[in-house]
Design an enzyme around this catalytic site. Structure first.
Site, PDB file in Angstrom:
ATOM      1  N   GLU A 138      29.417  51.213  29.081  1.00 54.40           N
ATOM      2  CA  GLU A 138      28.115  51.882  29.100  1.00 54.40           C
ATOM      3  C   GLU A 138      28.229  53.373  28.820  1.00 54.40           C
ATOM      4  O   GLU A 138      27.219  54.032  28.546  1.00 54.40           O
ATOM      5  CB  GLU A 138      27.421  51.640  30.446  1.00 54.40           C
ATOM      6  CG  GLU A 138      27.983  52.411  31.623  1.00 54.40           C
ATOM      7  CD  GLU A 138      29.210  51.800  32.264  1.00 54.40           C
ATOM      8  OE1 GLU A 138      29.609  52.273  33.354  1.00 54.40           O
ATOM      9  OE2 GLU A 138      29.783  50.852  31.683  1.00 54.40           O
ATOM     10  N   CYS A 189      35.860  48.274  34.917  1.00 54.53           N
ATOM     11  CA  CYS A 189      36.639  49.192  35.736  1.00 54.53           C
ATOM     12  C   CYS A 189      37.210  48.456  36.953  1.00 54.53           C
ATOM     13  O   CYS A 189      38.004  47.537  36.788  1.00 54.53           O
ATOM     14  CB  CYS A 189      35.813  50.422  36.098  1.00 54.53           C
ATOM     15  SG  CYS A 189      36.812  51.816  36.693  1.00 54.53           S
ATOM     16  N   HIS A 209      34.649  52.168  30.618  1.00 56.01           N
ATOM     17  CA  HIS A 209      33.232  51.953  30.902  1.00 56.01           C
ATOM     18  C   HIS A 209      32.494  51.753  29.583  1.00 56.01           C
ATOM     19  O   HIS A 209      32.241  52.728  28.869  1.00 56.01           O
ATOM     20  CB  HIS A 209      32.648  53.156  31.640  1.00 56.01           C
ATOM     21  CG  HIS A 209      33.127  53.292  33.052  1.00 56.01           C
ATOM     22  ND1 HIS A 209      32.434  52.761  34.118  1.00 56.01           N
ATOM     23  CD2 HIS A 209      34.232  53.870  33.568  1.00 56.01           C
ATOM     24  CE1 HIS A 209      33.087  53.022  35.243  1.00 56.01           C
ATOM     25  NE2 HIS A 209      34.187  53.689  34.940  1.00 56.01           N
TER      26      HIS A 209
END
Length: 212
Positions: free
Chosen positions: A194, A87, A192
């Site tokens: 994750e 990001c 992202h």
């Protein structure tokens, strides 16, 4: 092997930590440490720079004379360690950002961070939610990830690269929006990983195994 996730008080690192620890445990990739200690960053085998918020604020947090940026650059640029920016961490790799004010970046990959400008007035900014990746250039960290795979985005600005060869993937949001950049031992994702379920976990596993 040590993977350092840099903590510079920009965003919640909990989900990134859990995802990297899970993948490292499953693949035998060693230790994952959340750290703001320059010495730990310097000795890490790979470095991850996450980030949320506005570009100028993240820049100030990184360059606040604690030696964090210097340690990152020593490990990655001088030491050739693999680097993953996430990001805003990816956007910091640019020459400069244009959010609110002109702010210098790391200048590791030429280009500017500019506001998304979708041609369709019905598309809202920020670009938020799931979108399909369009893979442009093969890369070891993208092994097993294909055009059409989904990733999770939350952002209003994106990285407009100077050299198209450095944009590895994009998504369509009324215009091509940069999703992944890469050069040398560095790679960055606007989304992202994750939070991107199977696609993100695969990318993390590939990064932890990457030996450029």
């Amino acid at each position: 092997m040590l993977t350092a996730i840099v903590d510079y008080e920009s965003g919640n690192l909990h989900s990134a930590q859990k995802a990297f620890e899970r993948v490292a445990r499953e693949t035998g990739a060693g230790e994952v440490a959340i750290t703001s200690d320059p010495d730990t960053i310097r000795r890490a085998d790979r470095v991850v720079l996450p980030g949320d918020g506005a570009y100028p604020a993240c820049h100030r947090a990184l360059f606040d004379h604690r030696g964090v940026f210097e340690a990152i650059e020593e490990a990655v640029i001088s030491g050739g360690r693999p680097f993953l920016g996430i990001c805003i961490g990816m956007q910091m790799m640019a020459s400069r950002g244009l959010e609110y004010e002109v702010t210098p970046g790391f200048d590791w990959i030429g280009g500017e961070v500019v506001r998304i400008a979708p041609g369709d007035p019905h598309l809202k900014v920020p670009h938020m939610g799931w979108n399909d990746l369009v893979i442009e250039t093969p890369h070891p960290v993208l092994d097993g990830i294909a055009t059409g795979d989904h990733a999770y985005f939350v952002h209003s600005y994106h990285f407009r690269v100077a050299d198209p060869a450095h944009r590895l993937a994009h998504c369509d949001y009324g215009e091509p929006v940069t999703a992944i950049v890469g050069r040398g031992t560095t790679i960055g994702t606007q989304f992202h990983p994750e939070k991107s379920q199977a696609t993100g976990l695969r990318l993390i596993a590939n990064f932890l195994a990457w030996a450029p």
